[in-house]
Design a protein around this motif. Structure first.
Motif: not given
Length: 305
Positions: A69-78, A205-206, A213-217, A222-226
């Motif tokens: 959920t942290l990954m999801l929150a950062m991707s949609i809320r920055g 998943t992780f 931040g890139v999903s090879p799959i 799905v995230l920025t490098d930062r």
């Protein structure tokens, strides 16, 4: 180095550790899991996967879901997340009320329960009543396993026993750190923790955390490098309950654990590792899983330290 053979060797070497920990007992569904279960999966950034043991058996990921959920929150809320949650180790139990009250309702980090509730509140601000479905879809897409699901019995069991988490949620609402109804938030949180995934699911998943931040799959970011680097930093300092220092000393990798016996660890630019063994140490981390990760680092030299 043949990782397949190495994992087989690790599986043999951790056998003496079985019986030295205890399976989590406060959730009936966790108490019934055989203590001798063991699985370990390694997903490489180049797409290769290596596994040993019970890697395809799903288990309750519990607090590993906080990472999801942290990954999801950062991707949609920055960066909004960091205006409401801190970035420091807590030094207190993961469900502490005293520290939260003393620090005026601002959780120390996103991996203690108070912080995870605030992160979930950030997700709910964008997803509303569909929050549990959005989290589930996110897990399914990242893992490429569309059989991933919640365990309704585990969620209900956790909700019935969530008295301290209810107190935390109400204290957060009192300080206006969360915006949603504490009851609705707590229900979504218990569902989040009841997610059942396998080691193979978790390693995939992780994997973006190991790949800038890139999903090879998915072949997309799905995230920025930062963002990926920041999450790894938080796992290194806050991801392993009260034994985060001991885990860094022994293993030296960013990691997040759950009382279901799972641990996810990241080797930046190389791989993501997921290990599962239900018996826990005194801090609530998988005893055999920690030993397996320590062996993996020793044998491969894949440590950031």
């Amino acid at each position: 180095m043949d990782l397949a053979e190495l994992l087989e060797e690790i599986a043999r070497e951790v056998r003496p550790y079985f019986g030295k920990g205890r399976v989590a007992s406060y959730i009936p569904a966790l108490r019934r899991v055989p203590a001798t279960k063991f699985g370990m999966a390694v997903s490489m950034v180049d797409g290769r996967e290596f596994t040993v043991g019970d890697v395809d058996e799903k288990f309750s990921i519990q607090s590993i879901s906080k990472l999801l959920t942290l990954m999801l929150a950062m991707s949609i809320r920055g960066d909004e997340v960091w205006r409401r949650v801190g970035k420091e180790p807590s030094g207190t139990p993961f469900n502490s009320l005293v520290q939260l009250e003393y620090e005026k309702g601002v959780p120390r980090n996103p991996f203690i329960n108070a912080g995870a509730l605030v992160v979930l509140d950030c997700v709910m601000a964008r997803t509303g009543k569909e929050t549990t479905q959005v989290i589930l879809d996110y897990a399914r897409v990242l893992s490429r396993d569309f059989s991933v699901d919640y365990n309704a019995k585990v969620a209900a069991s956790e909700l019935r026993a969530a008295h301290r988490n209810a107190a935390i949620a109400n204290l957060l609402r009192c300080h206006k750190t969360i915006r949603h109804d504490p009851g609705d938030l707590l229900s979504a949180y218990c569902h989040q923790c009841s997610l059942e995934m396998s080691c193979s699911d978790l390693a995939r998943t992780f994997l973006p955390l190991a790949n800038a931040g890139v999903s090879p799959i998915l072949e997309e970011a799905v995230l920025t490098d930062r963002q990926a680097r920041r999450i790894n930093a938080l796992m290194m300092t806050c991801g392993m309950y009260d034994s985060v220092g001991s885990f860094a000393f022994r293993v030296g990798l960013p990691a997040k654990s759950g009382v279901g016996g799972g641990i996810v660890a990241v080797v930046p630019r190389q791989c993501c590792i997921a290990v599962w063994s239900p018996e826990l140490d005194r801090s609530g981390n998988s005893l055999v899983g920690t030993a397996a990760l320590e062996l993996f680092v020793r044998m491969t030299k894949m440590s950031i330290l």
